[in-house]
Design a protein around this motif. Structure first.
Motif, PDB file in Angstrom:
ATOM      1  N   ALA A 157       1.082  -1.223  -0.236  1.00  0.00           N
ATOM      2  CA  ALA A 157      -0.008  -0.283   0.107  1.00  0.00           C
ATOM      3  C   ALA A 157       0.937   1.242   0.333  1.00  0.00           C
ATOM      4  O   ALA A 157       0.328   2.694  -0.091  1.00  0.00           O
ATOM      5  CB  ALA A 157      -1.113  -0.070   1.017  1.00  0.00           C
ATOM      6  N   LEU A 158       2.005   1.454  -0.646  1.00  0.00           N
ATOM      7  CA  LEU A 158       2.987   2.287  -0.802  1.00  0.00           C
ATOM      8  C   LEU A 158       2.176   3.452  -1.550  1.00  0.00           C
ATOM      9  O   LEU A 158       1.283   3.550  -2.354  1.00  0.00           O
ATOM     10  CB  LEU A 158       4.773   2.264  -0.908  1.00  0.00           C
ATOM     11  CG  LEU A 158       4.039   1.094  -2.575  1.00  0.00           C
ATOM     12  CD1 LEU A 158       4.514   3.286  -3.208  1.00  0.00           C
ATOM     13  CD2 LEU A 158       5.746   0.825  -2.305  1.00  0.00           C
ATOM     14  N   LYS A 159       2.570   5.290  -1.311  1.00  0.00           N
ATOM     15  CA  LYS A 159       1.770   5.536  -1.634  1.00  0.00           C
ATOM     16  C   LYS A 159       2.856   6.270  -3.224  1.00  0.00           C
ATOM     17  O   LYS A 159       4.507   6.208  -3.038  1.00  0.00           O
ATOM     18  CB  LYS A 159       2.390   7.158  -0.491  1.00  0.00           C
ATOM     19  CG  LYS A 159       1.072   8.120  -1.870  1.00  0.00           C
ATOM     20  CD  LYS A 159       0.848   8.909  -1.053  1.00  0.00           C
ATOM     21  CE  LYS A 159      -0.072  10.783  -1.670  1.00  0.00           C
ATOM     22  NZ  LYS A 159       0.130  12.098  -0.479  1.00  0.00           N
ATOM     23  N   ILE A 160       2.164   6.197  -4.230  1.00  0.00           N
ATOM     24  CA  ILE A 160       3.046   6.488  -5.449  1.00  0.00           C
ATOM     25  C   ILE A 160       3.662   7.361  -5.553  1.00  0.00           C
ATOM     26  O   ILE A 160       2.430   8.352  -5.973  1.00  0.00           O
ATOM     27  CB  ILE A 160       2.354   5.376  -6.609  1.00  0.00           C
ATOM     28  CG1 ILE A 160       3.483   4.082  -6.227  1.00  0.00           C
ATOM     29  CG2 ILE A 160       3.420   5.561  -8.170  1.00  0.00           C
ATOM     30  CD1 ILE A 160       1.768   3.196  -7.027  1.00  0.00           C
ATOM     31  N   THR A 161       4.604   8.358  -5.457  1.00  0.00           N
ATOM     32  CA  THR A 161       5.079   9.823  -5.603  1.00  0.00           C
ATOM     33  C   THR A 161       6.398   9.463  -6.504  1.00  0.00           C
ATOM     34  O   THR A 161       5.728  11.350  -6.547  1.00  0.00           O
ATOM     35  CB  THR A 161       4.630  10.150  -4.260  1.00  0.00           C
ATOM     36  OG1 THR A 161       3.754   9.872  -2.871  1.00  0.00           O
ATOM     37  CG2 THR A 161       5.264  11.694  -3.746  1.00  0.00           C
ATOM     38  N   THR A 162       6.915   9.403  -6.429  1.00  0.00           N
ATOM     39  CA  THR A 162       8.335   9.481  -7.184  1.00  0.00           C
ATOM     40  C   THR A 162       8.264   8.951  -8.661  1.00  0.00           C
ATOM     41  O   THR A 162       7.924   7.971  -8.391  1.00  0.00           O
ATOM     42  CB  THR A 162       9.351  10.136  -6.139  1.00  0.00           C
ATOM     43  OG1 THR A 162       9.698   8.285  -5.940  1.00  0.00           O
ATOM     44  CG2 THR A 162       9.215  10.850  -5.468  1.00  0.00           C
ATOM     45  N   SER A 163       9.468   9.053  -9.179  1.00  0.00           N
ATOM     46  CA  SER A 163       9.598   7.997 -10.929  1.00  0.00           C
ATOM     47  C   SER A 163       9.626   6.670  -9.942  1.00  0.00           C
ATOM     48  O   SER A 163       9.759   5.305 -10.604  1.00  0.00           O
ATOM     49  CB  SER A 163      10.777   8.450 -11.620  1.00  0.00           C
ATOM     50  OG  SER A 163      11.859   8.798 -10.498  1.00  0.00           O
ATOM     51  N   PHE A 164      10.315   7.088  -8.700  1.00  0.00           N
ATOM     52  CA  PHE A 164      11.136   5.290  -7.905  1.00  0.00           C
ATOM     53  C   PHE A 164      10.104   4.447  -7.548  1.00  0.00           C
ATOM     54  O   PHE A 164      10.400   3.250  -8.080  1.00  0.00           O
ATOM     55  CB  PHE A 164      11.962   5.665  -6.921  1.00  0.00           C
ATOM     56  CG  PHE A 164      13.114   4.702  -6.184  1.00  0.00           C
ATOM     57  CD1 PHE A 164      13.452   3.644  -6.867  1.00  0.00           C
ATOM     58  CD2 PHE A 164      12.273   3.855  -4.955  1.00  0.00           C
ATOM     59  CE1 PHE A 164      14.097   2.918  -6.139  1.00  0.00           C
ATOM     60  CE2 PHE A 164      12.308   3.386  -4.435  1.00  0.00           C
ATOM     61  CZ  PHE A 164      13.733   2.371  -4.691  1.00  0.00           C
ATOM     62  N   ASP A 165       8.918   5.067  -7.077  1.00  0.00           N
ATOM     63  CA  ASP A 165       7.811   4.363  -6.435  1.00  0.00           C
ATOM     64  C   ASP A 165       6.992   3.836  -7.883  1.00  0.00           C
ATOM     65  O   ASP A 165       6.576   2.492  -7.431  1.00  0.00           O
ATOM     66  CB  ASP A 165       6.801   5.489  -5.549  1.00  0.00           C
ATOM     67  CG  ASP A 165       7.603   6.317  -4.972  1.00  0.00           C
ATOM     68  OD1 ASP A 165       8.742   5.721  -3.907  1.00  0.00           O
ATOM     69  OD2 ASP A 165       7.368   7.419  -4.622  1.00  0.00           O
ATOM     70  N   LEU A 166       6.999   4.401  -9.350  1.00  0.00           N
ATOM     71  CA  LEU A 166       6.765   4.284 -10.084  1.00  0.00           C
ATOM     72  C   LEU A 166       6.971   3.456 -11.087  1.00  0.00           C
ATOM     73  O   LEU A 166       6.427   1.637 -11.138  1.00  0.00           O
ATOM     74  CB  LEU A 166       5.683   4.636 -11.011  1.00  0.00           C
ATOM     75  CG  LEU A 166       5.762   4.317 -12.626  1.00  0.00           C
ATOM     76  CD1 LEU A 166       4.796   4.924 -12.080  1.00  0.00           C
ATOM     77  CD2 LEU A 166       6.068   6.090 -13.009  1.00  0.00           C
ATOM     78  N   ALA A 167       8.546   2.756 -10.755  1.00  0.00           N
ATOM     79  CA  ALA A 167       9.457   1.669 -11.276  1.00  0.00           C
ATOM     80  C   ALA A 167       9.192   0.438 -10.288  1.00  0.00           C
ATOM     81  O   ALA A 167       9.126  -0.494 -10.243  1.00  0.00           O
ATOM     82  CB  ALA A 167      10.692   1.973 -11.035  1.00  0.00           C
ATOM     83  N   ILE A 168       9.126   0.853  -8.736  1.00  0.00           N
ATOM     84  CA  ILE A 168       8.250  -0.002  -7.751  1.00  0.00           C
ATOM     85  C   ILE A 168       7.585  -0.741  -8.037  1.00  0.00           C
ATOM     86  O   ILE A 168       7.394  -2.345  -8.480  1.00  0.00           O
ATOM     87  CB  ILE A 168       8.293   0.294  -6.592  1.00  0.00           C
ATOM     88  CG1 ILE A 168       9.880   0.255  -5.908  1.00  0.00           C
ATOM     89  CG2 ILE A 168       7.934  -1.370  -5.790  1.00  0.00           C
ATOM     90  CD1 ILE A 168      10.926  -0.985  -6.040  1.00  0.00           C
ATOM     91  N   ALA A 169       6.083  -0.078  -8.514  1.00  0.00           N
ATOM     92  CA  ALA A 169       4.807  -0.767  -8.613  1.00  0.00           C
ATOM     93  C   ALA A 169       4.724  -1.135 -10.575  1.00  0.00           C
ATOM     94  O   ALA A 169       3.883  -1.987 -10.007  1.00  0.00           O
ATOM     95  CB  ALA A 169       3.820   0.912  -9.552  1.00  0.00           C
ATOM     96  N   GLU A 170       5.850  -0.696 -11.255  1.00  0.00           N
ATOM     97  CA  GLU A 170       5.920  -1.537 -12.529  1.00  0.00           C
ATOM     98  C   GLU A 170       6.385  -2.796 -12.357  1.00  0.00           C
ATOM     99  O   GLU A 170       6.015  -3.644 -13.088  1.00  0.00           O
ATOM    100  CB  GLU A 170       6.553  -0.626 -13.632  1.00  0.00           C
ATOM    101  CG  GLU A 170       5.822   0.653 -13.912  1.00  0.00           C
ATOM    102  CD  GLU A 170       5.978   1.435 -14.985  1.00  0.00           C
ATOM    103  OE1 GLU A 170       7.166   1.011 -14.483  1.00  0.00           O
ATOM    104  OE2 GLU A 170       5.210   1.938 -15.881  1.00  0.00           O
ATOM    105  N   THR A 171       7.433  -3.035 -11.881  1.00  0.00           N
ATOM    106  CA  THR A 171       8.227  -4.316 -11.630  1.00  0.00           C
ATOM    107  C   THR A 171       8.448  -5.601 -10.233  1.00  0.00           C
ATOM    108  O   THR A 171       7.931  -6.694 -10.361  1.00  0.00           O
ATOM    109  CB  THR A 171       9.683  -3.805 -11.846  1.00  0.00           C
ATOM    110  OG1 THR A 171       9.742  -3.077 -10.288  1.00  0.00           O
ATOM    111  CG2 THR A 171      10.675  -2.915 -12.432  1.00  0.00           C
TER     112      THR A 171
END
Length: 242
Positions: free
Chosen positions: A207-221
């Motif tokens: 349930a992490l908050k996707i805020t940065t491009s790093f978070d987005l990369a975690i979401a995608e991978t």
């Protein structure tokens, strides 16, 4: 229990640099908004979802949510998060007047497991007026002065990182917004300042908050593939993932 969920989705998401509101940023072809709303619906515990959208993107958000399921409504949000929650809360009085519980969920926490949604609702059903999902703080935390010099080390055993959805008695949340009336990033904070106790349930690492491009990369991978793999996701929803 009759439950309505509010999703403030009018934020610009400038730190992601996507050129669209954060809620419309895609993760492997599906927007954060669509994933967040689908997670609420997949809990089988939420009857209505009310999304507060920026005026210029309201039509697009309605199209994004076409295939998510029934009971999803899009209203116009505001400049600040509190404005959007207030707009959705007002709409809920018309859309779901008999709701016994109201959730406020960030679209940026698009991979929150349905089990967390159910845990928050269960706590409300047991009599709590306000509930937030939390995780223990893993990092060492320092308190510093205005010059950046360390004053002391905070005892992290008392600290929790707060996630969403946050759940409330409708009357309590409405009273908090009416009495406090200030900008806030956390709805439970408004309720606290109104004098109501806020209970906690276990959150989840997904349930992490996707805020940065790093978070987005975690979401995608990591997060999106786990969501797609129903067996893996079912195992991951049994605990915090720590």
């Amino acid at each position: 229990m009759d439950v309505v969920a509010l999703v403030p989705a009018a934020g610009r998401g400038t730190r992601l640099g996507a050129g669209v509101p954060k809620a419309l940023v895609p993760v492997l072809g599906e927007s954060l908004l669509s994933r967040a709303v689908r997670g609420l619906r997949d809990s089988s515990s939420v009857r209505h979802v009310i999304v507060a959208a920026p005026a210029e993107h309201r039509d697009r958000m309605e199209r994004e949510l076409t295939g998510v399921g029934s009971g999803v409504h899009v209203v116009e949000g505001g400049a600040e998060r509190t404005d959007s929650v207030r707009a959705a809360l007002e709409a809920s009085e018309r859309i779901a007047p008999s709701a016994e519980a109201v959730l406020v969920h960030d679209a940026a926490r698009a991979f929150t497991p349905p089990s967390v949604v159910r845990s928050v609702i269960a706590e409300l059903a047991d009599g709590a007026s306000a509930v937030v999902p939390v995780l223990p703080v893993a990092d060492t935390v320092k308190r510093v002065d205005e010059n950046g010099t360390v004053l002391d080390t905070v005892d992290r055993s008392w600290l929790r990182a707060v996630q969403t959805p946050q759940g409330f008695s409708p009357a309590v949340l409405r009273a908090a917004y009416e009495s406090v009336g200030e900008v806030a990033t956390d709805d439970a904070g408004l309720v606290e300042r109104s004098g109501w106790p806020v209970h906690t349930v276990e959150g989840h690492s997904h349930a992490l908050k996707i805020t940065t491009s790093f978070d987005l990369a975690i979401a995608e991978t990591v997060l999106a593939p786990a969501w797609a793999d129903s067996d893996v996701y079912a195992r991951n929803t049994t605990g915090s993932g720590r």
